[in-house]
Scaffold this active site. Sequence first.
Site, PDB file in Angstrom:
ATOM      1  N   ASP A  71       0.894  -1.050   0.041  1.00  0.00           N
ATOM      2  CA  ASP A  71       0.152  -0.505   0.038  1.00  0.00           C
ATOM      3  C   ASP A  71       0.854   1.589  -0.047  1.00  0.00           C
ATOM      4  O   ASP A  71       1.585   1.775   1.044  1.00  0.00           O
ATOM      5  CB  ASP A  71      -0.786  -0.335   1.615  1.00  0.00           C
ATOM      6  N   ARG A  79       4.215   3.138   3.173  1.00  0.00           N
ATOM      7  CA  ARG A  79       4.634   1.840   3.978  1.00  0.00           C
ATOM      8  C   ARG A  79       6.652   2.269   3.373  1.00  0.00           C
ATOM      9  O   ARG A  79       7.212   2.097   4.693  1.00  0.00           O
ATOM     10  CB  ARG A  79       4.496   0.265   3.285  1.00  0.00           C
ATOM     11  N   HIS A 184     -12.226  -1.375   8.552  1.00  0.00           N
ATOM     12  CA  HIS A 184     -11.551  -1.747   9.286  1.00  0.00           C
ATOM     13  C   HIS A 184     -12.380  -2.354  10.698  1.00  0.00           C
ATOM     14  O   HIS A 184     -12.005  -3.640  11.364  1.00  0.00           O
ATOM     15  CB  HIS A 184     -10.263  -0.856  10.276  1.00  0.00           C
ATOM     16  N   ASP A 256     -10.148  -6.710  -0.532  1.00  0.00           N
ATOM     17  CA  ASP A 256      -9.490  -5.790   0.669  1.00  0.00           C
ATOM     18  C   ASP A 256      -9.294  -7.160   2.006  1.00  0.00           C
ATOM     19  O   ASP A 256      -9.975  -7.836   2.131  1.00  0.00           O
ATOM     20  CB  ASP A 256     -10.471  -4.692   1.658  1.00  0.00           C
TER      21      ASP A 256
END
Length: 484
Positions: A71, A79, A184, A256
């Site tokens: 990502d 990252r 999430h 995802d």
Amino acid sequence: MGLDPGLRRLALGTLLAAYSGPVPPDWAVDLVADGLAGHTLFGTNVHDPAQVAATTATLREGRADVLIAIDEEGGDVTRLAHATGSPYPGNAALGAIGDVALTRRVYEAIGLELAGLGITVNLAPTVDVNTADENPVIGTRSFGADPVRVAAHSAAAVAGLQASGVAACAKHFPGHGATVADSHHELPTVDVPLDLLRRRDLPPFAAVVAAGAQAVMTAHIRVPALTGTGPATFSRAVLVDLLRTEYGFTGAVITDALEMKGASVAAGGVGPAAVRALAAGADLLCIGAKVDAGLVEHVAAEIVAALEDGQLDRARVEEAAGRAATLAAWTRAATRPPAGGGTDLGYAAARRAVRIEGVLTELDRPLVVQLHAASTIAEGRVPWGLGPHLAGAEEIRAVAAETDADTLRRFAGDRPIVLVGRHLHRLPGGPELVTALAAEHPVTVVEMGWPAQWRPAGVRAFVTTYGASHANGRAAAEALGLAG
């Protein structure tokens, strides 16, 4: 009895796993040799460029065409630069600038950096149209609130990334921008008619399909008009009828992370989520960040069991693994031009995004106050703010809800105050603190989150950066005349 070797290999060919630490453990490489589609790298896997290059070389010892994803959106989600903040502005800043050629160049520069490290798939760009100011997970990751603008920049981002030889994965289909919950942690709902979805949320996905995006990522969101009670990741109406049949997408559909509550809770675990996603039409299943060999084997076993008892059709799983293999073949065949542009391009772009309302005066040696703001799981704990860029100005950190305006005024003395925050309008105690300070003290506000309509009364100036990357922080410090 062990798993049928052929079915196990088939199941592994649909999985994107992950591991902890900077060195791939033996099991991560062994699973690649056994047919695992690939791994996703997270911040815990990244120490420095040489180490990342060594990591990708080690994974290729398992199989030359292993998919290595990351990502790397630029802006608030990075990252590679998780220890310092990204040297590139994110999508909100690029959308505010409005130069699609610049967006293409920035994404090509990001892609060239990834390609140079051996990374083959970027789980970017985010092409959601952020129509909810209170959106807790998209925000500055979006190019904006206008579908036409977002579509143009999304197509440019895909073109730039893929010109570097790195596959783009546009996310999150069919659109996460109107949510006020984070997938999430829960399953968000976007309860709107399909015609509104087509006008507002879907144009960027049509644009990236037309631009040749190699992959599209699903959203763990519920759209009752399409998905019923479950998330889009488990909806054949979304992944096949809409994305493939109506929009003509032929690339790989990547989920995802299935460990996210929006998927795992809805399915009753990561394994059942994998089975439901495959049945719905997904091709590559991103397990998540907290992965070990046991979890990968568990998910593979669930898929094999579903094949054996008829829950999953073998032809569907073979199709999914075939699309993953086609994506891997594209990354191996892609040409990679020499690097160019680089981080200088990112800092220059961030400067163009800064917007100033009011007048920046009398800012000699101000007290800079950075108000604490929690990070999302997508962002992670990445440094942000003006601190690294300041010369000759004192900076302190504060929690808005725990900070008394009178105490802060006394501490500042005759110095002006620069308040730096992210999403100040929804920060507990934030609006009240700004208003109380500005009533009796010269205050300048630097907003590094999503640019909502809220503007506090009485401030000298309101500065918007459209993001909180390292590049955005430097740009703001320069605009204020405070940079070294």
